[in-house]
Write a protein that holds these residues in place. Structure first.
Motif, PDB file in Angstrom:
ATOM      1  N   MET A 173      -4.544  -0.736   6.727  1.00  0.00           N
ATOM      2  CA  MET A 173      -4.172  -2.105   6.372  1.00  0.00           C
ATOM      3  C   MET A 173      -2.721  -2.368   6.733  1.00  0.00           C
ATOM      4  O   MET A 173      -1.923  -1.443   6.874  1.00  0.00           O
ATOM      5  CB  MET A 173      -4.365  -2.358   4.877  1.00  0.00           C
ATOM      6  N   ASN A 174      -2.391  -3.636   6.842  1.00  0.00           N
ATOM      7  CA  ASN A 174      -1.032  -4.044   7.145  1.00  0.00           C
ATOM      8  C   ASN A 174      -0.131  -3.742   5.948  1.00  0.00           C
ATOM      9  O   ASN A 174      -0.364  -4.226   4.838  1.00  0.00           O
ATOM     10  CB  ASN A 174      -1.022  -5.555   7.456  1.00  0.00           C
ATOM     11  N   THR A 175       0.905  -2.910   6.178  1.00  0.00           N
ATOM     12  CA  THR A 175       1.805  -2.528   5.087  1.00  0.00           C
ATOM     13  C   THR A 175       2.502  -3.740   4.487  1.00  0.00           C
ATOM     14  O   THR A 175       2.699  -3.822   3.262  1.00  0.00           O
ATOM     15  CB  THR A 175       2.851  -1.528   5.596  1.00  0.00           C
ATOM     16  N   HIS A 176       2.867  -4.684   5.330  1.00  0.00           N
ATOM     17  CA  HIS A 176       3.536  -5.895   4.839  1.00  0.00           C
ATOM     18  C   HIS A 176       2.626  -6.647   3.871  1.00  0.00           C
ATOM     19  O   HIS A 176       3.087  -7.105   2.806  1.00  0.00           O
ATOM     20  CB  HIS A 176       3.913  -6.784   6.032  1.00  0.00           C
ATOM     21  N   LEU A 177       1.347  -6.780   4.204  1.00  0.00           N
ATOM     22  CA  LEU A 177       0.407  -7.476   3.326  1.00  0.00           C
ATOM     23  C   LEU A 177       0.223  -6.724   2.009  1.00  0.00           C
ATOM     24  O   LEU A 177       0.129  -7.338   0.941  1.00  0.00           O
ATOM     25  CB  LEU A 177      -0.945  -7.646   4.022  1.00  0.00           C
ATOM     26  N   LEU A 178       0.181  -5.390   2.081  1.00  0.00           N
ATOM     27  CA  LEU A 178       0.026  -4.590   0.870  1.00  0.00           C
ATOM     28  C   LEU A 178       1.203  -4.798  -0.080  1.00  0.00           C
ATOM     29  O   LEU A 178       1.020  -5.012  -1.286  1.00  0.00           O
ATOM     30  CB  LEU A 178      -0.090  -3.112   1.230  1.00  0.00           C
ATOM     31  N   LEU A 179       2.424  -4.712   0.465  1.00  0.00           N
ATOM     32  CA  LEU A 179       3.607  -4.878  -0.371  1.00  0.00           C
ATOM     33  C   LEU A 179       3.697  -6.295  -0.923  1.00  0.00           C
ATOM     34  O   LEU A 179       4.087  -6.500  -2.087  1.00  0.00           O
ATOM     35  CB  LEU A 179       4.863  -4.542   0.429  1.00  0.00           C
ATOM     36  N   LEU A 180       3.330  -7.269  -0.115  1.00  0.00           N
ATOM     37  CA  LEU A 180       3.363  -8.656  -0.566  1.00  0.00           C
ATOM     38  C   LEU A 180       2.364  -8.870  -1.701  1.00  0.00           C
ATOM     39  O   LEU A 180       2.674  -9.504  -2.715  1.00  0.00           O
ATOM     40  CB  LEU A 180       3.050  -9.595   0.601  1.00  0.00           C
ATOM     41  N   PHE A 181       1.165  -8.322  -1.541  1.00  0.00           N
ATOM     42  CA  PHE A 181       0.156  -8.446  -2.603  1.00  0.00           C
ATOM     43  C   PHE A 181       0.631  -7.761  -3.877  1.00  0.00           C
ATOM     44  O   PHE A 181       0.478  -8.299  -4.980  1.00  0.00           O
ATOM     45  CB  PHE A 181      -1.168  -7.821  -2.158  1.00  0.00           C
ATOM     46  N   LEU A 182       1.195  -6.560  -3.746  1.00  0.00           N
ATOM     47  CA  LEU A 182       1.645  -5.816  -4.917  1.00  0.00           C
ATOM     48  C   LEU A 182       2.717  -6.599  -5.675  1.00  0.00           C
ATOM     49  O   LEU A 182       2.708  -6.642  -6.912  1.00  0.00           O
ATOM     50  CB  LEU A 182       2.189  -4.451  -4.492  1.00  0.00           C
ATOM     51  N   GLY A 183       3.628  -7.243  -4.939  1.00  0.00           N
ATOM     52  CA  GLY A 183       4.667  -8.044  -5.583  1.00  0.00           C
ATOM     53  C   GLY A 183       4.080  -9.219  -6.350  1.00  0.00           C
ATOM     54  O   GLY A 183       4.448  -9.470  -7.510  1.00  0.00           O
TER      55      GLY A 183
END
Length: 207
Positions: free
Chosen positions: A1-11
């Motif tokens: 998965m896209n790391t940027h999307l993962l971090l954005l979702f987690l935030g």
């Protein structure tokens, strides 16, 4: 998965989990009225319920519920009614002079866990997370299938809930223990916990 999307979702997910809502009130009510152990059991049940949501969403239930709009209101009212039932039981124990904290010692852990799982499963806020938020962070071009992406994002949400709600249960449980040293105090805590649950039911029904 896209790391940027993962971090954005987690935030975004952490922000939502840290915002007081029905889950917060439910954990506080359980922990204040029935002690830290019951509060942590309630957190485990909520997390198990959201884990079930994750599996169902990954299997395509989210799309099915989106296609049947009447299903969400029905679940909302069933969930509110279930919370009212739990609150009524707390009020009865307070009126009988049986402190909720003492009653919790006789209540099997499995019963608290089952009640909390059902509360999470019937919580429309949890359903909406999988219906509206998670799809925003799914990439159709990712190497991981869509079902797998839903599972990963759902697992992150469960972990966030476990951490935040677990800390909340510990704090509320400690406060509840200090308030239930007398029978009168225990009755008041039981009544307050029931009122909180009734408020959660009202919020759930009107969501």
């Amino acid at each position: 998965m896209n790391t940027h999307l993962l971090l954005l979702f987690l935030g975004v997910d952490l922000l939502l989990v840290c915002t007081p809502g029905p889950d917060w009130l439910y954990v506080v009510a359980r922990s204040l009225g029935q002690g830290r152990r019951t509060g942590l059991t309630a957190v485990a049940g909520i997390c198990a319920g959201y884990a079930a949501h994750t599996l169902l969403a990954a299997a395509g239930l989210a799309a099915a519920l989106r296609a049947i709009p009447a299903a969400l209101p029905a679940l909302r009212y069933v969930g509110a009614a279930y919370l009212v039932l739990i609150a009524v039981n707390l009020l009865r124990s307070a009126r009988r002079g049986t402190p909720a904290l003492a009653a919790a010692g006789d209540q099997p852990t499995a019963a608290v866990l089952r009640q909390s799982v059902l509360t999470a499963l019937l919580n429309p806020k949890g359903l909406l997370l999988y219906l509206s938020l998670i799809p925003q962070f799914i990439s159709p071009h990712a190497a991981l299938p869509i079902g797998g992406q839903v599972a990963v994002l759902g697992a992150l949400n469960v972990l966030a809930c476990a951490g935040i709600y677990g800390a909340l249960a510990l704090l509320a449980g400690r406060a509840g223990n200090s308030l239930t040293t007398s029978e009168r105090g225990a009755r008041r805590v039981s009544t307050a916990s029931a009122v909180i649950l009734l408020a959660v039911a009202a919020v759930t029904a009107s969501a």
